[in-house]
Scaffold this motif. Structure first.
Motif, PDB file in Angstrom:
ATOM      1  N   SER A   1      31.915  36.061 -35.087  1.00 47.47           N
ATOM      2  CA  SER A   1      30.611  36.690 -34.828  1.00 47.47           C
ATOM      3  C   SER A   1      29.523  35.894 -35.535  1.00 47.47           C
ATOM      4  O   SER A   1      28.971  36.342 -36.532  1.00 47.47           O
TER       5      SER A   1
ATOM      6  N   PRO B   1      26.013  40.387 -28.134  1.00 50.42           N
ATOM      7  CA  PRO B   1      26.630  40.489 -29.453  1.00 50.42           C
ATOM      8  C   PRO B   1      27.336  39.173 -29.772  1.00 50.42           C
ATOM      9  O   PRO B   1      27.979  38.599 -28.885  1.00 50.42           O
TER      10      PRO B   1
ATOM     11  N   GLU C   1      30.004  38.506 -31.046  1.00 42.70           N
ATOM     12  CA  GLU C   1      31.454  38.497 -30.748  1.00 42.70           C
ATOM     13  C   GLU C   1      31.720  38.117 -29.305  1.00 42.70           C
ATOM     14  O   GLU C   1      32.833  37.777 -28.932  1.00 42.70           O
TER      15      GLU C   1
END
Ligand SMILES: Nc1ncnc2c1ncn2[C@@H]1O[C@H](COP(=O)(O)OP(=O)(O)OP(=O)(O)O)[C@@H](O)[C@H]1O
Ligand SMILES: [Mg+2]
Length: 690
Positions: free
Chosen positions: A89, A315, A317
């Motif tokens: 991330s 995001p 991720e």
């Protein structure tokens, strides 16, 4: 004695530098990214001799303490990652801890940095990877990195450098990109003689486009924004026993898209004008390129490309940026989801905006292989696979491309005239915070989106950044350009209510509406109506066919017979009934309604020819959607009303109202414009009334 040895750090760094630092622009890229990661709001880049002699980048970011400064030039030293999990991330532009040691291994570097919290700042000199000198220095908060004599110790590398102007061109393109992605920050690029980019903070990306590229560019672009919550999108729900009511699953966030796309009338012969930013990182990505081309399929010709500035937020991720040392490529966790989201958002935006092509603009908009944001001969991205080879360019004024009629649209930054004296520097333009705000920052994105799309001229509530008109260097005409660009968006919806006046040479319909005088190409208008109808009917398998009184015999060469066999089934689903009639002859017994005689023969020949061209490219051969649209486009083209055909008023009205109902009344399936408007304003202007 064994033959294997661990390489000394200096050699390892030079090897890494080979991947990360391949030209001056890649040094600028790394330093810019570091400055943005450090939360800078003002970034100034100075270069000499295209960056070969000197690159100096100053920022007002958080700076480094003495200890950090000493560590920063160690290999794999970074403040941006701690564990392997963090790699999943990444919310910063840098993360490899490689850039500074790589740069320092191939240049003479001076670092000046201060955090503003320690009593004194640090000045450090490094050459060829060795720290030569460290001292205290009274410095303001922020960091200045000076990179001199790039590749002084690697002559082989130095030889690969291009002309100064080419290298400067790459640097200009790069600073421009980052300036676009960060409109709230102040960017400057100066050469020894010129101010090349000067972009004070603005509230909206539209204003930044205006600042950098000017009014005409902005007027040809339309805004797009879309959001797709990732809740369950593409991923199965966990089973009930895995759900923990005390600890509900984290909100998976959403995919967000904003940016600008060109009206169909604007066409480019290459992809150079497509810019994709993922979480503010400029990347090259085939998947998204494909999504964009798909969105424009049958709106612009297949050989043309649009101009697109796309900002995707997701995001961290969801996207793996740890794919390439230069960090210009990414991998998505849910590839097809992202692809389809981009394609559909752009397509929907195009359908909704239905931008009308201005008569005068259309005259100028022949597809051009524009260098776009790049100066001529510049590669899209340093270190990117498409980036090479770059032909040498010896013209020192290379990026000041001459404007010609055929090249009316360019994203090439225009060189601002040098600003005499000191640049105005107000406390206002230094804003605290900034840097990469993680996508999770809902409010930040909300504000950014609002800033992009709110009516022109209204700064967002609480906005403290200088408004363009407050800044002496920004022309207040920016506002007018913004308003015009926004107004230009709503137009083709009125097609249905236009009053047809008559035909020009029995080929073009003339019609009037509130906004001006319209000229509609009757053939391509009908072609678009038929094309969309054929696709619709084909989808529900309700194609209308007509039996021919006499079968039409078509002679084919053996190779064409093979191609025919591969598309026969799809042709049948489109209303054809064809049987073999001898080894090289086909008998067409039925065809789609409206297609007969020589038109039918030409249509079949066209589809077979196009499909045989494809069979050289096996990857496209099986693309059924493409075949389907090709057949639909061909049937539509050959059964549409021809030019030189008289039409009565009722037929003209029918044509206009049917055209208004289509998804893309802008252009025919082959990309030619359908309706051009001579706007009321243009007419008034031409008659010197305004
Ligand atoms: N302009 C700057 N302001 C503040 N800190 C900086 C600046 N430039 C570098 N640093 C610090 O130095 C460290 C090393 O920088 P370097 O660019 O080598 O690695 P990185 O940015 O962490 O990763 P990458 O190699 O992917 O760029 C950074 O992690 C950061 O802490
Ligand atoms: Mg870095």
């Amino acid at each position: 004695m064994g033959r294997i040895r661990i390489l000394p750090d200096q050699v390892a760094n030079q090897i890494a530098a080979g991947e990360v630092v391949d030209r001056p622009a890649s040094v600028v890229k790394e330093l810019l990214e570091n400055a943005l990661d450090a939360g800078a709001t003002r970034i100034r880049v100075e270069v000499e001799a295209g960056g070969r002699k000197l690159i100096r980048l100053s920022d007002d970011g958080q700076g480094m303490t003495r200890d950090d400064a000493l560590l920063a030039f160690e290999r794999h030293a970074t403040s941006k990652l701690r564990t392997a999990d963090d790699l999943l991330s990444i919310a910063t532009l840098g993360f490899r801890g490689e850039a500074l040691p790589s740069i320092a291994s191939v240049a003479r570097v001076t670092l000046e940095t201060a955090t503003g919290e320690e009593t004194t700042g640090t000045r450090m000199e490094i050459a060829g990877g060795k720290i030569l000198h460290v001292s205290d220095a009274a410095l303001p908060r922020g960091t200045t990195l000076t990179v001199a004599d790039l590749f002084f110790n690697t002559p082989a590398r130095r030889k690969f450098l291009r002309a100064e102007s080419t290298e400067l061109g790459h640097i200009t393109a790069l600073v421009t990109h980052y300036a676009l992605a960060n409109p709230d920050k102040h960017f400057e690029l100066l050469s020894a003689t010129h101010t090349i980019v000067s972009a004070p903070p603005v509230a909206r990306i539209a204003e930044r486009i205006y600042q950098i590229f000017g009014k005409e560019t902005l007027a040809q672009l339309l805004p797009v924004a879309a959001e797709l919550p990732l809740q369950r999108a593409g991923l199965p729900e966990p089973p009930p026993w895995r759900k923990n009511p005390d600890n509900p699953a984290r909100d998976p966030g959403s995919l967000r898209l904003s940016g600008f796309y060109s009206k169909p009338e604007l066409q480019k012969l290459n992809r150079n004008s497509i810019y994709i930013f993922i979480n503010k990182r400029l990347i090259r990505d085939r998947l998204l390129m494909h999504a964009i081309t798909e969105a424009y399929r049958n709106v612009i010709p297949p050989t043309s490309f649009p101009v697109v500035l796309l900002f995707l937020e997701m995001p961290p991720e969801e996207v793996d940026v740890n794919v390439h040392p230069a960090k210009t490529e990414v991998r998505f966790r849910q590839q097809s989801l992202v692809h389809d989201f981009v394609r559909d958002s752009l397509r929907t935006a195009l359908i909704k905006a239905r931008p009308a092509a201005g008569f005068l603009a259309a005259l100028d908009s022949a597809p051009a292989a524009s260098p776009s944001l790049m100066p001529p001969a510049a590669s899209p991205l340093p270190g990117s696979p498409d980036g090479e080879p770059v032909p040498p360019d010896s013209n020192p004024a290379a990026f000041q491309t001459a404007r010609t009629d055929a090249d009316a649209f360019e994203l090439t930054p225009h060189l601002p005239t040098p600003i005499p004296g000191k640049l105005p520097f107000t406390a206002q333009s230094f804003q605290p915070g900034g840097g990469f705000s993680g996508w999770n920052d809902q409010q930040a994105w909300g504000e950014a989106a609002a800033a992009l799309f709110q009516p022109a001229g209204l700064p967002p509530a609480g906005d403290c950044s200088p408004h363009p008109s407050d800044d002496p260097r920004v022309n207040p005409a920016a506002e007018t350009a913004l308003i015009e660009a926004e107004q230009a968006a709503a137009n083709l919806n009125q097609l249905g209510s236009l009053r047809p006046l008559g035909q020009l040479r029995e080929s073009f319909i003339l019609a009037t509406g509130d906004d001006g005088l319209w000229i509609i190409d009757q053939h391509v208008a009908h072609e678009r109506i038929l094309f969309e109808k054929i696709l619709r009917d084909r989808q529900v398998e309700k194609v209308m066919r007509q039996r021919l009184l006499m079968p039409l015999l078509v002679e084919l060469k053996p190779a064409q017979m093979v191609v025919f066999a591969s598309i026969a089934e799809e042709l049948e689903r489109n209303g054809f009934e064809v049987e073999p009639f001898g080894p090289q002859t086909l008998a067409v017994k039925a065809a789609p309604v409206g297609l007969e005689g020589s038109s039918l023969e030409r249509m079949l020949a066209e589809v077979i020819e196009q499909s045989s061209a494809d069979s050289d490219e096996p990857k496209q051969n099986h693309d059924l959607t493409e075949l389907r649209t090709r057949i639909a486009a061909s049937i539509a083209c050959h059964s549409a009303i021809k030019v030189n055909t008289p039409l009565d008023p009722a037929r003209m009205e029918w044509l206009l109202s049917e055209l208004a109902k289509t998804s893309h009344p802008t252009s025919c399936p082959h990309g030619r414009p359908i309706a051009l408007m001579y706007s009321w304003k243009e007419i008034q202007r031409a008659f010197h009334r305004i």
